[in-house]
Design a protein around this motif. Structure first.
Motif, PDB file in Angstrom:
ATOM      1  N   MET A  69      72.973 -94.510  12.475  1.00  0.00           N
ATOM      2  CA  MET A  69      74.137 -94.550  12.049  1.00  0.00           C
ATOM      3  C   MET A  69      75.158 -93.554  13.053  1.00  0.00           C
ATOM      4  SD  MET A  69      75.145 -92.420   8.494  1.00  0.00           S
ATOM      5  CE  MET A  69      76.913 -92.247   8.147  1.00  0.00           C
ATOM      6  N   ARG A  70      76.388 -93.614  13.238  1.00  0.00           N
ATOM      7  CA  ARG A  70      77.181 -93.193  14.001  1.00  0.00           C
ATOM      8  C   ARG A  70      77.303 -91.452  13.765  1.00  0.00           C
ATOM      9  NH1 ARG A  70      80.291 -97.786  13.137  1.00  0.00           N
ATOM     10  NH2 ARG A  70      80.393 -98.886  15.161  1.00  0.00           N
ATOM     11  N   GLU A  71      77.534 -90.588  14.213  1.00  0.00           N
ATOM     12  CA  GLU A  71      77.736 -89.272  14.110  1.00  0.00           C
ATOM     13  C   GLU A  71      78.897 -88.772  14.862  1.00  0.00           C
ATOM     14  OE1 GLU A  71      74.993 -85.277  13.761  1.00  0.00           O
ATOM     15  OE2 GLU A  71      74.268 -87.037  14.627  1.00  0.00           O
ATOM     16  N   LEU A  72      79.468 -87.725  14.314  1.00  0.00           N
ATOM     17  CA  LEU A  72      80.751 -87.294  14.890  1.00  0.00           C
ATOM     18  C   LEU A  72      80.739 -85.622  14.795  1.00  0.00           C
ATOM     19  CD1 LEU A  72      83.540 -87.729  16.434  1.00  0.00           C
ATOM     20  CD2 LEU A  72      84.600 -87.853  14.080  1.00  0.00           C
ATOM     21  N   TYR A  73      81.003 -84.990  15.857  1.00  0.00           N
ATOM     22  CA  TYR A  73      81.398 -83.550  15.917  1.00  0.00           C
ATOM     23  C   TYR A  73      82.773 -83.450  16.197  1.00  0.00           C
ATOM     24  CZ  TYR A  73      76.151 -82.749  16.230  1.00  0.00           C
ATOM     25  OH  TYR A  73      74.917 -82.623  16.066  1.00  0.00           O
ATOM     26  N   VAL A  74      83.563 -82.489  15.262  1.00  0.00           N
ATOM     27  CA  VAL A  74      84.610 -81.987  15.580  1.00  0.00           C
ATOM     28  C   VAL A  74      84.758 -80.678  16.011  1.00  0.00           C
ATOM     29  CG1 VAL A  74      86.983 -81.843  14.598  1.00  0.00           C
ATOM     30  CG2 VAL A  74      85.698 -83.509  13.813  1.00  0.00           C
ATOM     31  N   ILE A  75      84.794 -80.508  17.181  1.00  0.00           N
ATOM     32  CA  ILE A  75      84.551 -79.006  18.060  1.00  0.00           C
ATOM     33  C   ILE A  75      85.832 -78.285  18.213  1.00  0.00           C
ATOM     34  CG2 ILE A  75      83.144 -78.091  19.852  1.00  0.00           C
ATOM     35  CD1 ILE A  75      81.585 -80.884  19.919  1.00  0.00           C
ATOM     36  N   GLY A  76      85.882 -77.135  17.699  1.00  0.00           N
ATOM     37  CA  GLY A  76      86.788 -76.150  18.283  1.00  0.00           C
ATOM     38  C   GLY A  76      86.381 -75.639  19.526  1.00  0.00           C
ATOM     39  N   ALA A  98      79.246 -74.620  19.718  1.00  0.00           N
ATOM     40  CA  ALA A  98      79.876 -75.882  20.399  1.00  0.00           C
ATOM     41  C   ALA A  98      79.271 -76.557  21.646  1.00  0.00           C
ATOM     42  CB  ALA A  98      81.401 -75.309  20.850  1.00  0.00           C
ATOM     43  N   ILE A  99      78.670 -75.692  22.231  1.00  0.00           N
ATOM     44  CA  ILE A  99      78.071 -76.238  23.675  1.00  0.00           C
ATOM     45  C   ILE A  99      76.790 -76.948  22.971  1.00  0.00           C
ATOM     46  CG2 ILE A  99      76.620 -75.433  25.866  1.00  0.00           C
ATOM     47  CD1 ILE A  99      78.534 -73.197  25.668  1.00  0.00           C
ATOM     48  N   LYS A 100      75.826 -76.608  22.145  1.00  0.00           N
ATOM     49  CA  LYS A 100      75.027 -77.520  21.719  1.00  0.00           C
ATOM     50  C   LYS A 100      75.544 -78.680  21.149  1.00  0.00           C
ATOM     51  CE  LYS A 100      71.897 -73.355  20.490  1.00  0.00           C
ATOM     52  NZ  LYS A 100      71.282 -72.455  19.510  1.00  0.00           N
ATOM     53  N   ALA A 101      76.413 -78.648  20.408  1.00  0.00           N
ATOM     54  CA  ALA A 101      76.945 -79.848  19.923  1.00  0.00           C
ATOM     55  C   ALA A 101      77.502 -80.977  20.823  1.00  0.00           C
ATOM     56  CB  ALA A 101      78.115 -79.671  18.890  1.00  0.00           C
ATOM     57  N   ARG A 110      85.898 -98.902   7.087  1.00  0.00           N
ATOM     58  CA  ARG A 110      85.806-100.082   8.075  1.00  0.00           C
ATOM     59  C   ARG A 110      84.408 -99.573   8.681  1.00  0.00           C
ATOM     60  NH1 ARG A 110      92.059-100.481   9.338  1.00  0.00           N
ATOM     61  NH2 ARG A 110      92.753-101.605   7.625  1.00  0.00           N
ATOM     62  N   ILE A 111      84.243 -98.513   9.133  1.00  0.00           N
ATOM     63  CA  ILE A 111      83.133 -97.680   9.864  1.00  0.00           C
ATOM     64  C   ILE A 111      82.599 -96.494   9.011  1.00  0.00           C
ATOM     65  CG2 ILE A 111      83.885 -98.443  12.076  1.00  0.00           C
ATOM     66  CD1 ILE A 111      84.748 -95.778  12.888  1.00  0.00           C
ATOM     67  N   SER A 112      81.247 -96.342   9.075  1.00  0.00           N
ATOM     68  CA  SER A 112      80.744 -95.098   8.385  1.00  0.00           C
ATOM     69  C   SER A 112      80.142 -94.274   9.571  1.00  0.00           C
ATOM     70  CB  SER A 112      79.787 -95.638   7.307  1.00  0.00           C
ATOM     71  OG  SER A 112      78.758 -96.458   7.844  1.00  0.00           O
ATOM     72  N   PHE A 113      80.226 -93.140   9.307  1.00  0.00           N
ATOM     73  CA  PHE A 113      79.464 -91.883  10.152  1.00  0.00           C
ATOM     74  C   PHE A 113      79.269 -90.589   9.531  1.00  0.00           C
ATOM     75  CE2 PHE A 113      84.131 -92.084  10.839  1.00  0.00           C
ATOM     76  CZ  PHE A 113      84.539 -90.789  10.758  1.00  0.00           C
ATOM     77  N   ALA A 114      78.671 -89.800   9.831  1.00  0.00           N
ATOM     78  CA  ALA A 114      78.290 -88.364   9.377  1.00  0.00           C
ATOM     79  C   ALA A 114      79.278 -87.624  10.262  1.00  0.00           C
ATOM     80  CB  ALA A 114      76.816 -87.989   9.368  1.00  0.00           C
ATOM     81  N   TYR A 115      79.911 -86.511   9.804  1.00  0.00           N
ATOM     82  CA  TYR A 115      80.349 -85.606  10.749  1.00  0.00           C
ATOM     83  C   TYR A 115      80.158 -84.238  10.513  1.00  0.00           C
ATOM     84  CZ  TYR A 115      84.592 -84.829   7.878  1.00  0.00           C
ATOM     85  OH  TYR A 115      85.134 -84.217   6.772  1.00  0.00           O
ATOM     86  N   SER A 116      80.351 -83.320  11.360  1.00  0.00           N
ATOM     87  CA  SER A 116      80.070 -82.010  11.275  1.00  0.00           C
ATOM     88  C   SER A 116      81.391 -81.445  11.902  1.00  0.00           C
ATOM     89  CB  SER A 116      78.846 -81.414  12.040  1.00  0.00           C
ATOM     90  OG  SER A 116      77.550 -82.055  11.327  1.00  0.00           O
ATOM     91  N   VAL A 117      81.756 -79.817  11.583  1.00  0.00           N
ATOM     92  CA  VAL A 117      82.922 -79.202  12.149  1.00  0.00           C
ATOM     93  C   VAL A 117      82.345 -78.076  12.710  1.00  0.00           C
ATOM     94  CG1 VAL A 117      84.836 -78.103  11.721  1.00  0.00           C
ATOM     95  CG2 VAL A 117      84.346 -80.222  10.345  1.00  0.00           C
ATOM     96  N   ILE A 118      82.519 -77.619  14.063  1.00  0.00           N
ATOM     97  CA  ILE A 118      82.291 -76.540  14.862  1.00  0.00           C
ATOM     98  C   ILE A 118      83.388 -75.806  14.960  1.00  0.00           C
ATOM     99  CG2 ILE A 118      81.134 -75.485  16.574  1.00  0.00           C
ATOM    100  CD1 ILE A 118      79.247 -77.572  15.031  1.00  0.00           C
ATOM    101  N   PRO A 119      83.722 -74.504  14.366  1.00  0.00           N
ATOM    102  CA  PRO A 119      84.754 -73.587  14.397  1.00  0.00           C
ATOM    103  C   PRO A 119      84.855 -73.231  15.832  1.00  0.00           C
ATOM    104  CG  PRO A 119      82.938 -72.424  13.603  1.00  0.00           C
ATOM    105  CD  PRO A 119      82.521 -73.884  13.627  1.00  0.00           C
ATOM    106  N   GLY A 120      86.194 -73.022  16.191  1.00  0.00           N
ATOM    107  CA  GLY A 120      86.550 -72.351  17.552  1.00  0.00           C
ATOM    108  C   GLY A 120      87.404 -71.184  17.447  1.00  0.00           C
TER     109      GLY A 120
END
Length: 245
Positions: A1-8, A21-24, A128-138
Motif C-alpha cells: 500500500m502507498r504511504e505518504l508523509y507530509v513533512i514540515g 522529519a529526518i527519519k520520515a 482513485r488511489i488509496s494510501f495511508a499518510y502521516s503529518v510531521i510538524p515543523g
C-alpha cells in the motif's frame, strides 16, 4: 500500500529540521515539490539542500507545477477552493506513479496557512488511489520570527491573533498581539500606527534573511522600501511580522 508523509521542514534553515522529519524523509522513495516557477526555484533549492544534508542520495524529486489562480478575486473562498482542487488533481497524478512511500516537504508547518493537507484529503476523497499518510510538524515562520528578534509573541496572559494581510486590512488589529502572514501588500500601512510596534522578517532562516524592528510609525516606510528592493532582487519574497499596540 502507498504511504505518504507530509513533512514540515521549517522556515528555511536546515538546522531547524527535526529528527522526526529526518527519519520520515529517510523512509521516502520520492519527494513531491509543488513548483512556483523560475522566480521561486530557490525554494526548491532549499528543499534539495535539506535532502542533501540529511538523506543519502540520489533523491527522486517530483516537481508539480502549481496551477495559476486569481490573486484578487471577488469570490476569494470559491477561487481558493477551485485552486486547491486543481492542485490536488496534479498531486494525485504524480502520486499515482509511485508504488511505495512518498513525501511532501512543506515550508514551515503543514497546520498553519498551508493547503497541503486539504489537497491530500481531496485526493483520498476521490477514491482513485488509496494510501495511508502521516503529518510531521515543523518550525513555523512565526516561531522563527520571534526567535530571530529574541522576543515573546505575547505579553503576560494576553492572546495572540494570527491572521493574513487581507484580514488585517478588513478587521484591523485584534486584542493583544497580532501576527500577520500571507501579506503581499504591506497591510500594516493600513493600521493606525500610533503606539504600535512591529517586528518584521523576510526570508527567515535563509541567506537573504532580513529583519527590521521598531515603532511602526518610524520603521514602516523603511520596511515598505526594503521589501520592494528584496522582491525585485530575488523575484519573490516571503515575510511575516508581529504587531503590538
Amino acid at each position: 500500500m502507498r504511504e505518504l508523509y507530509v513533512i514540515g521542514v521549517g522556515a528555511g534553515d536546515p538546522d531547524q529540521v527535526t529528527m522526526q522529519a529526518i527519519k520520515a524523509m529517510r523512509r521516502a522513495e520520492a519527494f513531491f515539490v509543488i513548483g512556483k516557477g523560475e522566480a521561486k526555484q530557490d525554494l526548491v533549492g532549499v528543499r534539495t539542500a535539506i535532502l542533501d544534508e540529511y538523506v543519502p542520495g540520489p533523491h527522486r524529486i517530483v516537481e508539480i507545477p502549481d496551477p495559476p489562480r486569481d490573486r484578487a478575486p471577488a469570490d476569494y473562498t470559491g477561487v481558493v477552493e477551485d485552486w486547491h482542487e486543481r492542485r490536488s488533481v496534479r498531486l494525485e497524478e504524480a502520486f499515482a506513479g509511485i508504488d511505495g512511500v512518498g513525501a511532501i516537504l512543506v515550508w514551515g508547518d503543514p497546520a498553519l496557512y498551508d493547503s497541503t493537507l486539504r489537497m491530500v484529503e481531496r485526493v483520498l476523497a476521490r477514491g482513485r488511489i488509496s494510501f495511508a499518510y502521516s503529518v510531521i510538524p515543523g518550525v513555523t515562520s512565526v516561531s522563527a520570527l520571534a526567535a530571530r528578534h529574541r522576543t515573546v509573541l505575547h505579553r503576560i496572559g494576553e492572546p495572540v491573533h494570527v491572521t493574513t494581510g487581507r484580514r488585517l486590512r478588513e478587521e484591523g488589529l485584534g486584542p493583544g498581539s497580532t501576527v500577520v502572514m500571507l501579506d503581499g501588500e504591506c497591510s500594516f500601512t493600513a493600521v493606525d500606527a500610533a503606539g504600535v510596534h512591529i517586528w518584521w522578517g523576510a526570508y527567515l532562516g535563509m541567506p537573504a534573511e532580513t529583519l527590521i524592528e521598531g515603532p511602526l510609525a518610524e520603521v514602516g516606510p523603511r520596511i515598505v522600501a526594503r521589501r520592494a528592493e528584496l522582491r525585485a532582487e530575488h523575484g519573490w519574497i516571503m515575510d511575516v511580522y508581529l504587531l503590538r499596540r
